[in-house]
Every structure is written in structure tokens, then in C-alpha cells.
Write an enzyme that holds these catalytic residues in place. Structure first.
Site, short mmCIF file in Angstrom:
data_model
loop_
_atom_site.label_atom_id
_atom_site.label_comp_id
_atom_site.label_asym_id
_atom_site.label_seq_id
_atom_site.Cartn_x
_atom_site.Cartn_y
_atom_site.Cartn_z
N HIS A 157 -3.75 15.85 5.88
CA HIS A 157 -5.23 15.71 6.47
C HIS A 157 -5.56 16.88 7.03
CE1 HIS A 157 -4.31 11.28 6.12
NE2 HIS A 157 -5.66 11.08 6.01
N GLU A 209 -9.10 6.42 -2.58
CA GLU A 209 -8.07 5.69 -2.16
C GLU A 209 -8.61 4.27 -1.86
OE1 GLU A 209 -4.98 7.07 0.36
OE2 GLU A 209 -4.55 5.13 0.99
N GLU A 213 -2.56 2.56 -3.07
CA GLU A 213 -1.64 2.17 -2.15
C GLU A 213 -1.24 0.67 -2.38
OE1 GLU A 213 -2.25 3.65 1.84
OE2 GLU A 213 -1.22 1.56 2.57
N HIS A 225 -2.20 -1.41 0.78
CA HIS A 225 -3.67 -1.66 0.46
C HIS A 225 -3.73 -2.80 -0.60
CE1 HIS A 225 -4.98 2.36 2.26
NE2 HIS A 225 -4.28 1.83 3.20
N ASP A 251 0.34 5.66 -3.31
CA ASP A 251 0.82 5.54 -2.08
C ASP A 251 2.02 4.71 -2.20
OD1 ASP A 251 -1.03 7.47 -1.30
OD2 ASP A 251 -1.44 6.30 0.54
N ASP A 311 -2.25 -3.18 7.83
CA ASP A 311 -1.61 -2.27 6.96
C ASP A 311 -0.47 -1.93 7.74
OD1 ASP A 311 -1.50 -0.46 4.99
OD2 ASP A 311 -2.87 0.97 5.98
N ASP A 319 2.38 -0.07 6.51
CA ASP A 319 2.79 1.43 5.85
C ASP A 319 4.16 1.52 6.00
OD1 ASP A 319 0.12 2.18 5.32
OD2 ASP A 319 -0.19 3.22 6.92
#
Lengths: 436, 436, 436, 436
Positions: B102, B232, B268, B271, B296, B307, B309
């Protein structure tokens, strides 16, 4: 069976909010005008034949519990006729002039498709007669999920013979719906979905589904049926993944296959929450996509992961539902069906009336609340105000798609750091609660 | 900062499944050929700068926990440069030649947009140099959710000034991604969604979102950037409802606004499960809509509603992920990023390597399993066989959309009751498990 | 900082349901008598210092959004004092005479435990003075989850030094709560739980937890603190599994370790729904186990899988909450705290008042509904009637545990097939809605 | 019915992991010794009569799909006998020597309790004969949920006559379990719970439940039955809230009513995940409370909110399940039953075998993995190491409950800021995966 089906039950009348009489309406006053329309025209209530007259109270862990006096324990044509008469007495006492049905819940399945069709014709003829001039179906549909032949789906079955059979069944169901003066025809993809991707060609199944629906839309025109075709999204159950997961998924499917002009959606509140959305979200999603056609105004339990199909009794929820309906300018030619059933443990005949009255009153109360919300005007003003910068000249150009990134960057340098206003969610909630 | 960032960590090599060395690959052997391609070309791994170098271990209930030796506690440009050098040493030791970022995690935000752009330019210049000839971004993106200005969304903010600012930021992020040789550009709609419909005009916000994305697609062409634009999907968090809910919702949006050819999806796994789907479902949905662009490859906790991750370590899941990738003919120009972070409680530098090795190895093991599955052939045969009736002449005509309801009904009468075959789910699961 | 913190905000007064003034109570009329008690004695409202004065609006994806005018951006002792003064002005304007705090949100953590204690003493001295004679804490607690030292838990940390540190911190927090005249002391097991069982000895951790709580109960007696000790159940977040999952789990733990007489529960509605129960279920479970001590009267979002800590605005929920409170004979010495925070996007100072007024009014409206329900009596009668067979002689003997299987079998043969009555759920829901 | 029920199916033999024969064991080798015991003694597999021989494939949206050749469509005693013979042939071919049953799935319910008892006796006499010397029930139970009389619960029905009837039924079921040499007796509280608290006196129902269970425990002793009494937790379905929600809730109940020594738990994996826990969590919770008695080793779908009762095929899950079993020193006199059913769409007789083989093999593979994990030792060492500070002298005193808050505070001042070690979750996951 002779005489009344519901001998102790009077015609249900409006008695106002102070009445303690369970067999009266406290909020639904059919002819009362609200927001420029009679309540009955906003609501367009219908009774769902399958839950109300074929619901047995059976569940995966238990046998049927209902012992309605008019049932003789058979699935005969005679029994089907008697049940149909009970339906019309029920409609009349409740003051509702629309009903909905699946082909197989009104008439018994025969040993062959021809026999099933003949049975259906016999019952439909009676229904037509009982309907008289004031009553007709809000919608009809074909039951494509109960019989084992549909265990892998109907239009999406891997077996061509099942696809074929399903098409024939839908053809007939559309014809009888048309014959009865039905205003809509619904597709609930009972088993159009998969249990596991390990044994499934999802792409091929979806292609078949689209082909099937296109043929249905063609047939509708061929027979001169002007009703709306509706798809009812549901995320899962009975399958692990139903192809019509939610409003957005169904819209995507319709767009992909060029079916977007042919179909609208029948949004069910319990299906909405099972898919992870609020009912209001699903209604608004359907509405802004031009797809809001009909509502299954039931509710689930927020802590339960399956379809409980309860009559809606939450006032806040009902107000949000009616807000979408009012924004949509009403639902006609669609309307409300409850797709709600008595709890398994509710076994008195009178419970059927109490449940329907409760569901109708709750939605009527919601409509009255929406009228108060609109009259008050504060909430709408709060929302309008949040977007007012887009009503400026530059804002309008952005909305018109006329401003490119270079111009936007220049403007951003010019404007400097934005000063972002409070979202005022707590105030919005306070205002909303004040009309409940 | 002088010398190595990871002094005790060697280049990670492939040592095979029997190795007990945590700092080795047991399944990922970059140059080994599997199913006609080198593993690295199937995988196209990248490291996510934000989690790996900006993840602090902070959570809603706790302060940061990571104390990396190279961090000096500031958010200065010097610190940003040092971090970037750590990134490239990390890539090299891990044997990965792609990274993702990012804008705001590689360079500090300034007091003005101009200052932020200048900071970004300075860091990107260094990154370009450190990249050399072998390394480049899998993708870049703009961080449009952290700064309070974006609290109501970026492209969907009710405030025109925020929309404008966001456009300027994306413009710049696309430019630097292009400059660095990035192969894709990602839109994750951080706060493009709503917290409550009570204060939101969903339709207007979605219109803005589409206008914004169209302008981005135009800009891409203007600057000669050939990378794929990726959206996404995520169902919720931070907002209650994110507009890019899942693959189908995003496809519907792209179709409605005529953006379908311009964008693909970055799916993802975490997600996916938050939206009520399996990761495999989301991948297949993207794939059959021609939208599978990037993955992802993280995972969530099936009992947790947010989430997390995590690095994917589930072999079965990894096998299904790779099955979609193989069916898609690979992901290029997309690939895999992990979007996975160390657990808050994992505070050793070496944990960064262990986590990445584990994630890479798991997917590599998945690819090897897919090769076994394909070689075995039984499962594919089982699926093909289920649909074989549609390979008949009549079946083909149905699939071609040439058979109307009348013909189908005639055929149904002819065929009689279908005899439906077992779905063989347990057999399919047994075969699938046999390759794990 | 000189003068008022909330200069534009008047003392909030009761203006009744027809008032459109957001800064007035429509339902909460402190001195009005309902069901034999003044409303304020039923409610025993308190303000939660942490959310109201330390809530920043930060979330896992974004920076703080609140810019309160009295904040100077530091975490200094001076700032802590100023904030404390704001707290007491807030309490006064809201007409609330109780507050709740964590040690670390009222005073900054120092470099050592001694320094932290000294900071706390300084702030507590000021608070004592500002409290005057009318105000005191509903409860205090120690914040054992924010600092990285507690990342693996406090009492359940695998590290003895952390257990020790936590004990010292709780000791001090109990002492200052006592000093301030606090009526209760709360344990919220912030990180008492696990992220994965793979690295956890759950049995040993639970043993440690019990030992810790026993030592706390002993210390309470030692210092002559008569307040109630409360445990606040939460199922997960921040850990994957919190040991105090729900009311039943916590009751089981207390019983196993002989702590049942020493602790009660602080039930939070949002935690209830995250654990798969309705708030009413958790309250009733606590109540019938003799454990209902205090309520965190917030709410979550039924579609969201994490703790959103919203102010309760649902009328139906509030009515059920107050039903449990009334059945419990009130909550004293416990009461209500909100454990609710402004939405991240609500950034006006006045939003703090609107939110609290809304939460207080909603519960007050709930209490008024309960009074109507009790006055009506129909619902209670319906319930009583369902169990009436157990009020017979044989039924009473069963309830007294005096009837063995042999006698029951004999009776069963005698009674024949039971005729089971309708559960009347729809009627119960109709009656319940009628008081909303 | 003459001759074999499964004519094409051979005795299932162990052929090892390379076999492609679906009708062979790849991992389960009954007499092979693992971790000091023969596999069969670790596993103690049983076949669940209800799913395997009474499962029809019916679901809430569809009719039965199974058409087993030996079924004649009746629920007669003759049919019950034939089915029982099929059961024993199935057991023999599968190489399993234990089975489980509900009273009503092996023998038809009569018109009166006496008739039902007589039917049961007739079938049980046959079963006893067919069992021979090698086979016996792992457990028996009474079906207290299917018949409408139990619609409001059995022991927790508001109707005393139902409580009484249920007691008589359990009495008989315990007696026949004892007669058949059953090693355990299970209580699954089918409808012991509530649909809504609005019509429920939860406290009174729980009191009744405890009284009922105490009477059952007394009867067990009276008849000299030495089997373990087991309660099977389930969070919901069919009721909205089942009283035996999860292991902790059930433990709390047993402790509150003084039943803790009389009952153990039968933990079901699918019920575990429905209650928001991993199966491993529930097993460990049961184990450390001394309550792990038996396992229903099935699995659900992580994206589905109801009980799917699938055969477990996940290797990782199976390894964790077996880890708990090994830590528990095995399950005897309990064992494994599958409580798993063929998917509705699996309609071949051979699917029954494939499903059971798959479930048995998966658990056997799990056991082999546990052996590898223990032999490797790294993971256990990692865990032990995390708690090592508590093995110090001061740590041991803490664990012994001998250290008060004053001493702990002194120690905390002495120790200063703790240096907390990494939790090493990613490493733990890597090690765990290496044995799969």
C-alpha cells in the site's frame, strides 16, 4: 366434512391497539388510508398454502404434531379438496384476498406426470370456483425439491431426464397459475445448488439453470401470462450452497445470462439473515437494482443457523421492511406472503389465526411507523444533508462521470485536507426509535 | 543500520519432507516441474509489505508487541528506507521475487497530499533501485481506510472532497506501481460500505463507486499501464457491510455498471469464509466468471467472526485452492500474496520466516496433491460421469438453448420417471483424502 | 483548561415521549416510581470511563477519529486530571451518580509498577475529591490486557512473572476501588484464554486462574472491602477462546474450584450474543444460578462476529433485560454500565450525550414495558398454567425427588398416552409485543 | 429375506495406504499395535443403528431417498428383525464388534407403552442371540424426541405426565441395554431445552431435569448395571436452546445438582462446532474435568448452521481428536460411535460401507499421526517449556495456592518488568502439519 372448518373463529376485525382480544387486528385496518393508499393496497397480503395447510409440525428430529380436525390422514384428492375449502374459509375470516401455492401442496402427486397433472387440474378447477371474483393467487410455483428425483437439483440436476421432468412440471404450474389469475410466478431453487464441489461441475449447472429460466420466460410469453417471474434467493438449506445465495448473487446471475429484464426477486427476511445480511439490506439491494418484486415477510432467530420461518413480530424490523416497500412505491403486482409457519409446538387451530394476525399487525404497525417517520422528516433530512456536497456543480459533474483523475487530483490539491462530518448514527437511531 | 537485518537466518533451501529444520522448505522446490510448469511459475509468491514490515501486533484490546531490532520507533523517511532494505533482504533469503504494498505503508503520510506524494516518490526510487532486475511488485494499492478522512469511505464517502482526495491518491499509487513494474493494481474497498442503512444512501454511494472505478480504468490506459485491475471482495469489517461482499456481489456490481471487462478479482480465503463461503467456492465463482486474477492465500479460524489473516496451514484447503489455480491455467499476471500476519504473540524475528515458509510449503504441498489427483483421474471421471446424459444429442440441444418447454414436456412424458444415481459424495471425499 | 467541558450542553431533563429534543429524556424519569421503586434505583446507571473518555475511534483498520477539545494529545498526569474533571461534569449533566473505570484508563502507566501506582494514587485522590458525597464508582477493575506483558494472559499467562505482576496490579486496583467507595470489583479476563490449543496447557492455566481469583477473594476480606466480586463472561476476542466463555461456563469454573460463593457475574449483552445466546438467556442463566450481579447493557450487531459495544436501542431487548432485573429484585449493589462506545464515525461532542441518553431511555422504556406486562398478567398466567400438573400432589413429590423410576413406570402405565397442550408461542409473542 | 444383505460386499480388510480399493482399509489395521495398544482398543468403534439402518435420507425439504433392498416399506416387527440381521452382517463385514441404538429405532413403537415394551423385548431377544459372544452395544439410549408427546421436552416437559412417561421409557431402555451387555447408557436431551423463554420457566425445567437424572442414576444401581451414564451436549436443534449446550454448561449443571460423580460426557464433534468451539476444545474441556467418556466422531460443515452429521474425513481434526483420546488413556468403557449418516444423495448400498471405512480410516490415520507427534516430541517440549517458570520454587507455591497478594506484590516489585517470550504459534502449526 360439513359446515365450517373454524367454527369458533369469527371474522377478524380491526379493534385498535387497546384491544386485548387476540382474535382482532390492533394495527391492520384494511381500508384505512396511510401515505395516500389504503393499507390493504400497501400490504397485498396472501396466505401461504403450504405452511398453513400442509405444515405438519414434523422436523428432522420428530414426527408431525398437528392434528387438524379436517385432516383424515390421507393424501387423497378428496382430502385435497376439503383442504382447499378450509383455505378459502381461512382467507375469508382473516380478510385476505390472495393466496400462494406450490403445485404439489394443493394436489397429490400421481404415479406419473400425466396423473399428477390431472390431479392438479381437478383441484385447480375447484380452487377457481372457490376463488369467486374477489380472490386470486398472489403467485404459484412448482415444488421441485421434495420428490427424490430432485435430490441433485431440478434445472441443475446432472441428469438430463430430471431437467426435462422439471421443465414439464414448471410448464404446467405456470399454466395453472395463469388460469387462476395469479399475478406472479415464483422460482425458489429448492435444491439448485451443491452439497460439495468435489462432485459438482458448478459452471455447467449454472449454464443449465440459465437455459431453463430462459425457456420459462419464453413459455410465459407464449401462453400470454403477464405475471412477473420471481426468483427467491436463499443462501443454503437444503443444499450447502444454493445458487440463488442472495439478492446480489442472483442479480449477477441474471445479468450474466441476459435474464435481467425477465425476472424480479422475491426477498425473504429469514433467507436474508441466513445469508449474513439484514432483511432491510436485501430489500434495498433488490430495490436499487430494480428487482424488488415480492416479500416473504417472515423472520428467523438471530441465534439459529437454519430457516425457522417464523411470523415476523419485531416492530423495528417491520418498520424497516415497510420503509423499503414505501420507497418502492409499493410491491404490486407483487405483495406479501408470510412463508411462515406455526411453531411445531403450537397445535391449536386458533394458533393459525393468532399467528397470521400477529404477522399482519406487525407489518401494519411498521407501515404506521413509516408514516410517522416520513411526517417527522428529520431522518430523511439527516441523510440528504450528508451528501449535499455532491449537489454542488463539481459534485454533479463527478456523478455524471465527467471528471477524470487528473482534474480530481488538481481539485484535491486545491481543497486541501477534507473536514469530515460526524456520521450521527446514534442520532439516527434515536430518531428511528422515536417512531416505534 | 549496518549490515544484515536477519543475521542468524540463512537463505531458505528446499530440503524435502523429511527435514526437521524449520528454516527449510519441505514441499516448495522452486524450479521443480509439476504439471508442466516450474513450481515458482504456478505459485508466483509475493510478500505483503504491510503485514510483514508494518504489522505491529496491536489489536483492539492491546498495544503493539513486535520490537523488531531495525525499528527505531519513528515513522520517518529514514526508517521507511531502512524497512525497505529489510524487505529486500527478506525476499532474497526467502527466495521470493515479488512483493505487494500500500502506498502509505512504504512511505509516511505527509502534512499535505503533495508532501505525501514526495515521500512516496523518495521511497519508490529506493525500492526501484533495490529491486534490481529480478524483483518487482506483484501489485500495488492505495491505503484508503486508515486516515480518519476516510472514515465514511473513500470513493463512497458522502463527502465530495474525500472522493476527490481518494482519486488523487489512487492516481499516484497507480503511477508508482507502474513505475516499479507492478503487474497488477488492487482495490480493496477498506471502508467502501456502510455501518447502518439509517444514515446511508446506498444507491448513490454505489453509483459513486462505479464512477470512481471507471475513472481509474481510464487513467490506467492514459498512462500506458498494462497491469490487471483487481477488486478484493470482503463481506464486512471494518464496516458492517462492505460493498464488495463476495465474488458474486462484486461481479454483479461490475456487470451493472459496465465494468466487467476492466476488472478481475483478488480472492482472499479468510474473506471467503467470513462471507459464508468456502475459499474454494469463491475461487471457483471467480474462475467461471472469468474473474480469477489473484489470491490472498491466508486463512481464518472457522470459529472466529473476524479477519484473522493467518498463514494457511491446512493441507486440504491448500489442495482445493491449487485445484482452482490449475483449472485456471495459473494466475499470471496475478499470483499469490499471503495477506497473512504473525500472531500478535509471535514476537521473534525468526517467526517471520517460519510463518512464510509454512504458508509457502502448504500451498506447494497442495499443488503436489493436485498433481496426484489429476494423475489418479478417478475423481474427475466421477464428476464427468455424473453429467454424461447432457452429452447426448438431446442434452446438447438443451445446453444450446434450443429446446422449449413444449418439447421438454413431450420428452418428459416419453422418458417417464427418472432413475437418479447416487451422488457418491463419500467416495469423492475418500478419493480426495487419498492424495493428501 | 478553564471552565466547562460541554459548554453548549444543558443538564438533561425528562421531557416525556413527545419531546423532539435529542438532549432530553423521553422515558427515563429518575424519581418516578415504577413497580414500587424509583426508576433510578432500578437502573443504577453508571458511565464507563474507558469508552466515554478514552475511546479514540481507532479500529484495526484505522487511526483515532475523535478530537475532543479538552484532549492535548498526551497521556500525561495533567491530561488525566483534566479528563477526570470532564467525567464529573458529564455525570452531572447526565444526572448519573455512578461511574466505572479500569486503573490504566484513568491514570497513565508509569515506567515501573511503583510509578504506575503513584500515578494512580494521584488521580484517585482527585477523583475522590470530585466525587463529593453523592457520586462513587459502581465498580473498578484492573486493565490486564493492553500492555504487551499480558499478551499470553494475566492470571493464565504461562509466565510466572506475569501472574505475579497481574496480582500486584489487581491488589492495587481493589484498594483504590475500595478507597473510592466502589460497590463492586470486576474481573474481565481480557486475555485469559488461548489462541491455539497446540501451544497451550489449558488445565494448568485454569488452575492458575482459580488460584489467582481465590487470592483476590482473600485480599478483599483482608482489606475490609465489602463490594461484590464480579466476573464478566465473554466467549472470544481478543483470544480465540476466552475461559469465561458464557455464564454457564463461568458458573462451572466457579463451582469446580469452590469459588461459587465469592463471585457473581457481570453479564454483557454483546458478549451474550457473541456466545450464541440471547442476552435474556444469559441474564436468566445468571439469575437462576444466583449469580446475576451487574449488567453491561450494550448491544452488538446480529450480523457481525465481533464485539461492537453499541448503545442498546432495541425496545424488545430492553424489555427482556428489565424483565430479568425485576425478577432479580433489582441489581444492587450492582447496576448498569453501558460498556458502549460511540461509533467511530460519530465525532461530535454532543454525540456522547445523545448516545447515553438513548441507551438510558431505551432501558427506561423497557422498565415501563415490564410494568405493563406485569400489570396485564396474561403472559405470566400463560407460563404458570403450562406447569400446573407439577403443582399436583404427585407432581410435588416428583419435584421433591421422592419418586423413583419404578413408581414412575407404574404411574405411566396408569396415565396412558399424555395429551400434550399447545405451547402457544405465537400468543406469547403477541402479548409481549402488545406492551412494546 | 433370504441369504446375504450385502451380497457384493466382501469382508473389509486392511490393504495399506497405497491401495486404491474403496472397500479396504488404508490406515485402520485392527490388531496393529500403536502407542502400546492395538488399534481396535484405542478406537473401540461402534456402528450407530439409527443412521445406518433407519436413516431414510428425508430432510425438512424432501422425502426419503434410500431404497434399501431389504426394506419392505413397513415399520413392522418382522421388518425390525430383518433390519437387525442386516446390522449384524454389516458389523461383521466391517470388522466392528460394537453397536449403539435408541430403543425406538430397533423396535416399533406400539399403541401403548406396554406394547412398545413388548416389541422392544422381542427385538432385543433376537439381538442378544445375534450378538453371540463377541458383539455387544457400546451403548443404548431411549429416543425421547420423535414422538409428539415429547414436543416440549421429556424430563423437562411442562407436563408431569410426559415426565412420567419418559422415566418409564428410560427405565426400560436402561434395562435392555444392561441385558445386552451394553457398556454405557447415553442421555441425549433431544428436546430438553426451550424454543422461547417467553413461555418457559427455565429454572423449574432444569430442576426437573436434575431430579430425573438422579432417579436414573439410582435405578442404574438398583438393577446392578455398571455401565457409565453419559450426557451428550448439543447447543441447539431441534430446540433454540438445548440445556446441555456444551461440555462446560453440562459440567456446570452436573456440579450444581450434585450429579458430577454419576455422569460423564459423550462429546460429538458436530455439536462442538455448532456451539462455537472446536471439537478438540470440547474434548479437552471434558477431559480436564474428568468427564470424557465417549465420542461421536462425526463432523459438520464449517459454513453450515445445523447438524449435518457427516463422517469425519479431515485428517487434521482426526489427529486432534486422537490426541485427546491418547491423553485420556483411551476411552474405555466408552469408545467411538460415528453418529454420522450418508448424505441424502448417496443412495447405493455400497455407500454405507464406503462412508464407514472412510470414517474409521480417518481416525486411524489420526492415531498414527499422534504416534508420530509423540515420537517426535518437539511440540510437547515447546508447550512444557512455555510454563517452566511455574516449575520453580515460587511458581510451585503459587500453584499450591500458598502465595497471597501481598507476597505477590512484593515479588512483582522485585522482578520488575517481565520479558515475555514468543508464543511460537506458527512453529507449533508447522510441527503439527509435519506429522499429517
Amino acid at each position: 366434512w360439513d359446515g365450517e372448518f373454524f367454527p369458533g373463529i369469527p371474522k377478524i376485525n380491526y379493534e385498535g391497539p387497546k384491544s386485548k382480544n387476540p382474535l382482532s387486528f390492533k394495527w391492520y385496518n384494511a381500508e384505512e388510508e396511510i401515505l395516500g393508499k389504503e393499507m390493504k393496497d400497501w400490504m397485498r397480503f396472501s396466505v401461504a398454502f403450504w405452511h398453513t395447510f400442509r405444515g405438519t409440525g414434523g422436523d428432522p428430529f420428530g414426527a408431525p404434531t398437528k392434528v387438524w380436525p379436517w385432516e383424515d390422514g390421507t393424501n387423497s384428492l378428496d382430502m385435497a379438496k376439503r383442504r382447499m375449502r378450509a383455505n378459502f374459509e381461512f382467507l375469508e375470516k382473516l380478510g385476505v384476498d390472495k393466496w400462494c401455492f406450490h403445485d404439489r401442496d394443493i394436489a397429490p402427486e400421481g404415479n406419473t406426470l400425466k396423473e399428477s397433472n390431472a390431479n392438479l387440474d381437478e383441484i385447480v378447477t375447484l380452487a377457481k370456483e372457490l376463488q369467486g371474483t374477489k380472490i386470486h393467487p398472489l403467485w404459484g410455483t412448482a415444488q421441485l425439491f421434495f420428490n427424490p428425483r430432485y435430490m441433485h437439483g431440478a434445472a441443475t440436476s446432472p441428469d438430463m431426464a430430471v431437467y426435462t421432468y422439471a421443465a414439464a412440471q414448471v410448464k404446467k404450474a405456470m399454466e395453472v397459475t395463469h388460469y387462476l389469475g395469479g399475478e406472479n410466478y415464483v422460482f425458489w431453487g429448492g435444491r439448485e445448488g451443491y452439497q460439495t464441489l468435489l462432485n459438482t461441475d458448478m459452471e455447467r449447472e449454472l449454464d443449465h439453470y440459465a437455459t431453463f429460466l430462459q425457456a420459462a420466460a419464453d413459455w410465459k410469453k407464449k401462453i400470454g401470462f403477464n405475471g412477473t417471474l420471481l426468483i427467491e434467493p436463499k443462501p443454503q438449506e437444503p443444499t450447502k450452497h444454493q445458487y440463488d445465495w442472495d439478492a446480489a448473487t442472483t442479480a449477477s446471475f441474471l445479468r450474466k445470462y441476459g435474464l435481467i429484464g425477465e425476472f424480479k426477486l422475491n426477498v425473504e427476511c429469514n433467507h436474508a439473515t441466513l445469508s449474513g445480511h439484514s432483511c432491510h439490506h436485501e430489500l434495498e439491494t433488490a430495490r436499487i437494482n430494480g428487482l424488488l418484486g415480492n416479500i416473504d415477510a417472515n423472520t428467523g432467530d438471530p441465534q439459529v443457523g437454519w430457516d425457522t420461518d417464523e411470523f415476523l413480530t419485531d416492530i423495528s424490523e417491520a418498520t424497516l421492511v415497510m420503509l423499503s416497500v414505501v420507497r418502492n412505491g409499493g410491491l404490486a403486482p407483487g405483495g406479501f406472503n408470510f412463508d411462515a409457519k406455526l411453531r411445531r409446538e403450537s397445535t391449536d387451530v386458533v394458533d393459525l389465526f393468532i399467528a397470521h394476525i400477529s404477522g399482519m399487525d406487525t407489518l401494519a404497525r411498521g407501515l404506521r411507523n413509516v408514516a410517522k417517520l416520513i411526517e417527522d422528516g428529520t431522518l430523511a433530512e439527516l441523510v440528504r444533508n450528508r451528501y449535499k456536497t455532491f449537489d454542488s456543480e463539481f459534485g454533479s459533474q463527478i456523478e455524471a462521470g465527467k471528471v477524470d483523475f487528473e482534474t480530481l487530483e488538481k481539485k484535491a490539491f486545491e481543497l486541501g485536507e477534507p473536514r469530515v462530518a460526524s456520521g450521527k448514527q446514534e442520532l439516527a437511531e434515536m430518531i428511528f426509535q422515536s417512531v416505534l
